[in-house]
Design a protein around this motif. Structure first.
Motif, PDB file in Angstrom:
ATOM      1  N   ALA A  73       1.565 -10.640   8.525  1.00  0.00           N
ATOM      2  CA  ALA A  73       1.925  -9.263   8.884  1.00  0.00           C
ATOM      3  C   ALA A  73       1.794  -9.048  10.386  1.00  0.00           C
ATOM      4  CB  ALA A  73       1.042  -8.275   8.120  1.00  0.00           C
ATOM      5  N   GLY A 217       2.518  -0.113   3.482  1.00  0.00           N
ATOM      6  CA  GLY A 217       1.900  -0.070   4.802  1.00  0.00           C
ATOM      7  C   GLY A 217       1.398   1.291   5.220  1.00  0.00           C
ATOM      8  N   ILE A 227       1.249  -0.438   8.917  1.00  0.00           N
ATOM      9  CA  ILE A 227       2.092  -1.632   8.951  1.00  0.00           C
ATOM     10  C   ILE A 227       3.510  -1.192   8.588  1.00  0.00           C
ATOM     11  CG2 ILE A 227       2.477  -3.954   8.012  1.00  0.00           C
ATOM     12  CD1 ILE A 227      -0.433  -4.000   7.138  1.00  0.00           C
ATOM     13  N   THR A 232       5.503  -5.213   5.036  1.00  0.00           N
ATOM     14  CA  THR A 232       4.786  -5.310   3.758  1.00  0.00           C
ATOM     15  C   THR A 232       5.703  -5.812   2.656  1.00  0.00           C
ATOM     16  OG1 THR A 232       5.163  -2.986   3.149  1.00  0.00           O
ATOM     17  CG2 THR A 232       3.171  -3.491   4.389  1.00  0.00           C
TER      18      THR A 232
END
Length: 309
Positions: A73, A217, A227, A232
């Motif tokens: 990530a 996220g 995120i 994700t």
């Protein structure tokens, strides 16, 4: 929380505890061999901040391969999809997580995916920072923000033990360096990688990570997008296809959720945009997955209709 009450969860934990006698703790990293094989714990959290946990949920353990999801990530956020997947593939493998065979037989020695060791090492090499200290500080800050736990750190003992015995990972790194997949000093990369794997969490921390990924996220408590949703989505797809080592297909049939395991006994799970699951059970099967943890997830998935399929 989908009618999962703590007494029932405690009952399920005790129900699967016998499975801890059928597995073995990881010993190829010497520091992991001291784990209590009878530990089994679980935490489940939903978007309304309802937290349910049972068993040995507060025991600290190291992320090990679960960290591969987090570094993927961060690397995607640092470098973008084109850069990352120009160096690491997207295909699952039936080989063990530490196998070198596909590096030798594929061209140009590009790791098949980010969830095997070769791919994870290549991804870790992409994390931005002028030094290992800066890279590790960024990664720890990332994990602390996701878990909302500012105390999270890594185990020096486990990191050093892993670094000293990382002979196969060194071979993977040198092979990839020869083929220009990784750059820089191999020992520095291994130092960062082993510290990454040695980040310590408990089941509650892990469930918070699972919920964030399950929820695209977005942190529903602090109402922040931590995120990007697309990042994700990519990570969860790899968790489905590659997250449980070369047992991912069987896990998809029996449990059917995006998940990632680690050889310290942790399992990170994401359930249908609704729940995060963190499990710890260091007694492993032959593939490196928590035996009791897998059984616990199988029971819960059937009872609560967790499968995405």
């Amino acid at each position: 929380m989908q009618n999962i009450v703590i007494n029932h969860l405690e009952s399920l934990v005790e129900q699967v505890r016998d499975y801890t006698h059928l597995g073995n703790v990881a010993t190829y990293i010497p520091a992991l061999s001291y784990a209590n094989s009878q530990h089994i714990g679980i935490a489940i959290i939903d978007k309304e901040n309802n937290l349910t946990y049972a068993g040995d949920a507060h025991v600290l353990f190291t992320l090990q391969s679960i960290s591969k999801v987090l570094t993927l990530a961060l690397a995607l956020m640092d470098r973008g999809k084109e850069y990352v997947f120009g160096r690491v593939g997207m295909e699952p493998t039936g080989d063990p997580f530490n196998s070198i065979i596909k590096l030798e037989t594929s061209n140009p020695s590009k790791p098949l995916n980010p969830m095997i060791n070769a791919g994870a090492l290549a991804v870790t090499n992409m994390i931005m920072g002028e030094s290992n200290e800066e890279k590790m500080s960024r990664l720890l800050s990332f994990v602390r923000e996701i878990t909302d736990n500012p105390t999270i750190s890594y185990s020096n003992e486990v990191a050093q033990s892993e670094f000293e015995t990382a002979h196969l990972n060194r071979a993977l790194c040198y092979y990839m360096k020869q083929n220009h997949i990784v750059e820089g000093n191999v020992e520095d990369l291994l130092d960062f990688y082993t510290k990454q794997c040695a980040i310590e969490v408990n089941c509650l921390d892990l469930s918070r990570i699972g919920l964030l990924f399950a929820n695209g996220g977005y942190d529903p408590y602090r109402q922040k997008q931590l995120i990007p949703r697309e990042v994700t989505r990519i990570c969860k797809t790899f968790m489905v296809t590659c997250g449980m080592y070369n047992e991912s297909g069987e896990f998809a049939i029996k449990v059917g959720i995006p998940a990632k395991s680690g050889v310290a006994g942790g399992i990170l799970g994401c359930v249908k945009d609704q729940l995060g699951v963190g499990i710890f059970g260091p007694a492993l099967d032959a593939k490196g997955n928590s035996l009791a943890g897998m059984k616990l997830l199988e029971i819960l998935s059937e009872e609560e209709d967790w499968s995405m399929f």
